[in-house]
Design a protein around this motif. Sequence first.
Motif, mmCIF file in Angstrom:
data_model
loop_
_atom_site.group_PDB
_atom_site.id
_atom_site.type_symbol
_atom_site.label_atom_id
_atom_site.label_comp_id
_atom_site.label_asym_id
_atom_site.label_seq_id
_atom_site.Cartn_x
_atom_site.Cartn_y
_atom_site.Cartn_z
ATOM 1 N N TYR A 72 5.934 1.868 -1.432
ATOM 2 C CA TYR A 72 5.408 0.888 -0.477
ATOM 3 C C TYR A 72 5.939 1.165 0.915
ATOM 4 C CZ TYR A 72 4.269 -1.597 -4.743
ATOM 5 O OH TYR A 72 3.765 -1.927 -5.963
ATOM 6 N N ASN A 88 3.881 -16.357 2.055
ATOM 7 C CA ASN A 88 3.782 -15.413 0.943
ATOM 8 C C ASN A 88 4.410 -14.093 1.374
ATOM 9 O OD1 ASN A 88 2.046 -17.152 -0.705
ATOM 10 N ND2 ASN A 88 0.537 -16.762 0.889
ATOM 11 N N ASP A 89 5.308 -13.574 0.567
ATOM 12 C CA ASP A 89 5.954 -12.297 0.851
ATOM 13 C C ASP A 89 4.942 -11.173 0.616
ATOM 14 O OD1 ASP A 89 7.308 -9.867 0.691
ATOM 15 O OD2 ASP A 89 9.049 -10.738 -0.299
ATOM 16 N N MET A 91 5.209 -7.940 0.482
ATOM 17 C CA MET A 91 5.648 -6.901 -0.442
ATOM 18 C C MET A 91 5.562 -7.398 -1.888
ATOM 19 S SD MET A 91 5.888 -4.526 1.623
ATOM 20 C CE MET A 91 6.314 -3.248 0.465
ATOM 21 N N ARG A 92 5.890 -8.642 -2.113
ATOM 22 C CA ARG A 92 5.776 -9.202 -3.464
ATOM 23 C C ARG A 92 4.309 -9.200 -3.908
ATOM 24 N NH1 ARG A 92 8.995 -14.337 -4.787
ATOM 25 N NH2 ARG A 92 10.506 -12.676 -4.794
ATOM 26 N N VAL A 93 3.390 -9.556 -3.001
ATOM 27 C CA VAL A 93 1.962 -9.537 -3.331
ATOM 28 C C VAL A 93 1.528 -8.114 -3.688
ATOM 29 C CG1 VAL A 93 -0.371 -9.896 -2.405
ATOM 30 C CG2 VAL A 93 1.442 -11.560 -1.920
ATOM 31 N N ILE A 95 3.394 -5.651 -4.917
ATOM 32 C CA ILE A 95 3.983 -5.251 -6.197
ATOM 33 C C ILE A 95 3.320 -5.986 -7.359
ATOM 34 C CG2 ILE A 95 6.105 -5.336 -7.563
ATOM 35 C CD1 ILE A 95 7.581 -4.916 -4.784
ATOM 36 N N GLU A 96 3.179 -7.287 -7.238
ATOM 37 C CA GLU A 96 2.621 -8.083 -8.338
ATOM 38 C C GLU A 96 1.173 -7.725 -8.650
ATOM 39 O OE1 GLU A 96 3.345 -12.152 -7.223
ATOM 40 O OE2 GLU A 96 5.438 -12.072 -7.866
ATOM 41 N N ASN A 97 0.445 -7.243 -7.653
ATOM 42 C CA ASN A 97 -0.968 -6.904 -7.853
ATOM 43 C C ASN A 97 -1.222 -5.404 -7.919
ATOM 44 O OD1 ASN A 97 -2.473 -9.620 -7.680
ATOM 45 N ND2 ASN A 97 -0.991 -9.697 -6.003
ATOM 46 N N TYR A 132 -4.789 -9.552 3.110
ATOM 47 C CA TYR A 132 -3.622 -10.418 2.960
ATOM 48 C C TYR A 132 -3.750 -11.685 3.782
ATOM 49 C CZ TYR A 132 1.215 -11.949 3.402
ATOM 50 O OH TYR A 132 2.372 -12.686 3.400
#
Length: 140
Positions: A72, A88-89, A91-93, A95-97, A132
């Motif tokens: 990333y 909403n973070d 980077m988390r979005v 990774i999670e998706n 995003y």
Amino acid sequence: PSLEDHLGNMTQSEIKSLYERCNVLPNETSITWHHHCSEENSEHVFNLGYAWQAEFRSYHLWTHPALEEYKYMMWLDADAMCTKTWENDPMRVMIENDLVLMFDQFPGGYVSGEVLRQKIEAAYGNGSSSNYDGGGDGSG
């Protein structure tokens, strides 16, 4: 790399095409970053320096060996700033998706809609991108 380095890595056919797109006159001996160029079948004209940075950011950056070990990367334009904490973070979005591309406030250019979706899918794969929403009014 300098413009001369780029030209040195191009074929004569590629250089000829570039000179034609940038309207380099027969009496001119070289091209500069300040020549204004267009793509075939497009009325939009940009200086070569601007076009090169767009190509670098959309292609060459992602294939650079310095980034090989990273999955990333986040980048903000020099003229962008976060004006509030993101709800909403991003980077988390990512990774999670399992995304490979995510953007906010995009598209802002000349290509949009179905044509843009097809280009993104061709480059990154189907379902691998997301527009995003950091939460809020788009200023974050």
